[in-house]
Design a protein around this motif. Sequence first.
Motif, PDB file in Angstrom:
ATOM      1  N   SER A  39       0.851  -1.220   0.019  1.00  0.00           N
ATOM      2  CA  SER A  39       0.075   0.130  -0.036  1.00  0.00           C
ATOM      3  C   SER A  39       0.690   1.361  -0.003  1.00  0.00           C
ATOM      4  N   GLY A  40       1.837   1.247   0.522  1.00  0.00           N
ATOM      5  CA  GLY A  40       2.829   2.532   0.632  1.00  0.00           C
ATOM      6  C   GLY A  40       2.449   3.407   2.008  1.00  0.00           C
ATOM      7  N   ARG A  41       1.300   2.769   2.527  1.00  0.00           N
ATOM      8  CA  ARG A  41       0.724   3.585   3.687  1.00  0.00           C
ATOM      9  C   ARG A  41       1.758   3.671   4.868  1.00  0.00           C
ATOM     10  N   GLU A  42       1.739   4.692   5.780  1.00  0.00           N
ATOM     11  CA  GLU A  42       2.521   4.962   6.769  1.00  0.00           C
ATOM     12  C   GLU A  42       1.638   4.288   7.857  1.00  0.00           C
ATOM     13  N   TYR A  43       2.296   3.286   8.594  1.00  0.00           N
ATOM     14  CA  TYR A  43       1.636   2.693   9.877  1.00  0.00           C
ATOM     15  C   TYR A  43       2.364   3.279  11.038  1.00  0.00           C
ATOM     16  N   ARG A  44       1.806   3.026  12.327  1.00  0.00           N
ATOM     17  CA  ARG A  44       2.659   3.166  13.568  1.00  0.00           C
ATOM     18  C   ARG A  44       2.264   1.776  14.588  1.00  0.00           C
ATOM     19  N   THR A  45       2.952   1.369  14.910  1.00  0.00           N
ATOM     20  CA  THR A  45       2.757   0.024  15.619  1.00  0.00           C
ATOM     21  C   THR A  45       3.592   0.333  17.093  1.00  0.00           C
ATOM     22  N   PRO A  46       2.544   0.279  18.040  1.00  0.00           N
ATOM     23  CA  PRO A  46       3.097   0.019  19.400  1.00  0.00           C
ATOM     24  C   PRO A  46       4.166  -1.030  19.768  1.00  0.00           C
ATOM     25  N   VAL A  47       5.073  -0.891  20.375  1.00  0.00           N
ATOM     26  CA  VAL A  47       6.180  -1.914  20.756  1.00  0.00           C
ATOM     27  C   VAL A  47       6.668  -1.986  22.075  1.00  0.00           C
ATOM     28  N   GLY A  48       7.294  -2.792  22.678  1.00  0.00           N
ATOM     29  CA  GLY A  48       8.181  -2.925  23.626  1.00  0.00           C
ATOM     30  C   GLY A  48       9.494  -2.672  22.955  1.00  0.00           C
ATOM     31  N   VAL A  49      10.590  -2.232  23.686  1.00  0.00           N
ATOM     32  CA  VAL A  49      11.825  -1.791  23.097  1.00  0.00           C
ATOM     33  C   VAL A  49      12.782  -2.119  24.112  1.00  0.00           C
ATOM     34  N   PHE A  50      13.950  -2.547  23.761  1.00  0.00           N
ATOM     35  CA  PHE A  50      15.128  -2.648  24.756  1.00  0.00           C
ATOM     36  C   PHE A  50      16.492  -1.973  24.105  1.00  0.00           C
ATOM     37  N   PRO A  51      16.933  -0.973  24.803  1.00  0.00           N
ATOM     38  CA  PRO A  51      18.245  -0.511  23.842  1.00  0.00           C
ATOM     39  C   PRO A  51      19.481  -1.418  23.845  1.00  0.00           C
ATOM     40  N   THR A  52      20.142  -1.387  22.871  1.00  0.00           N
ATOM     41  CA  THR A  52      21.360  -2.042  22.597  1.00  0.00           C
ATOM     42  C   THR A  52      22.532  -1.235  22.414  1.00  0.00           C
ATOM     43  N   PRO A  53      23.713  -1.549  22.488  1.00  0.00           N
ATOM     44  CA  PRO A  53      24.839  -0.709  22.099  1.00  0.00           C
ATOM     45  C   PRO A  53      24.794  -0.020  20.804  1.00  0.00           C
ATOM     46  N   THR A  54      24.239  -0.329  19.952  1.00  0.00           N
ATOM     47  CA  THR A  54      23.949   0.336  18.464  1.00  0.00           C
ATOM     48  C   THR A  54      22.865   0.563  18.277  1.00  0.00           C
ATOM     49  N   GLY A  55      21.675   0.263  18.957  1.00  0.00           N
ATOM     50  CA  GLY A  55      20.439   0.588  18.456  1.00  0.00           C
ATOM     51  C   GLY A  55      19.237   0.136  19.462  1.00  0.00           C
ATOM     52  N   ALA A  57      16.353  -3.567  20.340  1.00  0.00           N
ATOM     53  CA  ALA A  57      15.966  -4.733  20.034  1.00  0.00           C
ATOM     54  C   ALA A  57      14.545  -4.652  20.492  1.00  0.00           C
ATOM     55  N   ILE A  58      13.604  -5.389  19.596  1.00  0.00           N
ATOM     56  CA  ILE A  58      12.118  -5.441  19.800  1.00  0.00           C
ATOM     57  C   ILE A  58      11.677  -6.848  19.954  1.00  0.00           C
ATOM     58  N   PRO A  59      11.049  -7.347  20.987  1.00  0.00           N
ATOM     59  CA  PRO A  59      10.752  -8.822  21.136  1.00  0.00           C
ATOM     60  C   PRO A  59       9.631  -8.880  20.199  1.00  0.00           C
ATOM     61  N   LEU A  60       9.608 -10.065  19.642  1.00  0.00           N
ATOM     62  CA  LEU A  60       8.732 -10.361  18.632  1.00  0.00           C
ATOM     63  C   LEU A  60       7.567 -11.196  19.182  1.00  0.00           C
ATOM     64  N   THR A  61       6.954 -10.629  20.069  1.00  0.00           N
ATOM     65  CA  THR A  61       5.935 -11.449  20.779  1.00  0.00           C
ATOM     66  C   THR A  61       4.945 -12.237  19.842  1.00  0.00           C
ATOM     67  N   TYR A  62       4.595 -11.942  18.441  1.00  0.00           N
ATOM     68  CA  TYR A  62       3.736 -12.763  17.710  1.00  0.00           C
ATOM     69  C   TYR A  62       4.659 -13.149  16.477  1.00  0.00           C
ATOM     70  N   GLY A  63       5.849 -13.169  16.669  1.00  0.00           N
ATOM     71  CA  GLY A  63       6.678 -13.796  15.655  1.00  0.00           C
ATOM     72  C   GLY A  63       7.294 -12.921  14.464  1.00  0.00           C
ATOM     73  N   PRO A  64       7.795 -13.604  13.554  1.00  0.00           N
ATOM     74  CA  PRO A  64       8.592 -12.584  12.734  1.00  0.00           C
ATOM     75  C   PRO A  64       7.637 -12.411  11.516  1.00  0.00           C
ATOM     76  N   ASP A  65       6.669 -13.133  11.352  1.00  0.00           N
ATOM     77  CA  ASP A  65       5.564 -12.989  10.248  1.00  0.00           C
ATOM     78  C   ASP A  65       4.482 -12.069  10.334  1.00  0.00           C
ATOM     79  N   THR A  66       4.499 -11.085  11.411  1.00  0.00           N
ATOM     80  CA  THR A  66       3.419 -10.204  11.501  1.00  0.00           C
ATOM     81  C   THR A  66       4.078  -9.218  10.338  1.00  0.00           C
ATOM     82  N   ASP A  67       2.813  -8.329   9.805  1.00  0.00           N
ATOM     83  CA  ASP A  67       2.807  -7.263   8.677  1.00  0.00           C
ATOM     84  C   ASP A  67       4.005  -6.444   9.189  1.00  0.00           C
ATOM     85  N   TRP A  68       4.168  -5.780  10.459  1.00  0.00           N
ATOM     86  CA  TRP A  68       4.849  -4.746  10.740  1.00  0.00           C
ATOM     87  C   TRP A  68       6.294  -5.143  10.532  1.00  0.00           C
TER      88      TRP A  68
END
Length: 125
Positions: A39-55, A57-68
Amino acid sequence: MVLPKGLARFNRVVTNRLLGPLAGRGGPLARVVHRGRRSGREYRTPVGVFPTPTGYAIPLTYGPDTDWVRNVLAAGTCELEIGGGVVKLTNPRVVRDERRTVAPAAQRFFLALTGMTEFLYLDRA
């Protein structure tokens, strides 16, 4: 194991609408800003995050096959609204971590209860 897809649908319709305005303002919640692959549409998805030394990490609570996740992997980039600001991220990759080492102890315990072992790692651009 990841959380059930039915719960993901409920969260998308109910929980995300309630927590969405709070995500990105600080704490462990943020919003991933990404574009739809087709679609090219912009989305905003709420997530939990953990800082890493380079950026981050987001836990994939529903796995890696989610649309976002698929949108971010396909684009190779996204933005993260966090702490009242926006961080540009690149180099997305799914990392399997049975020990959940990126998470603080309390979150590690919860993630272990759900069997969650996959994270989306992103580097600051």
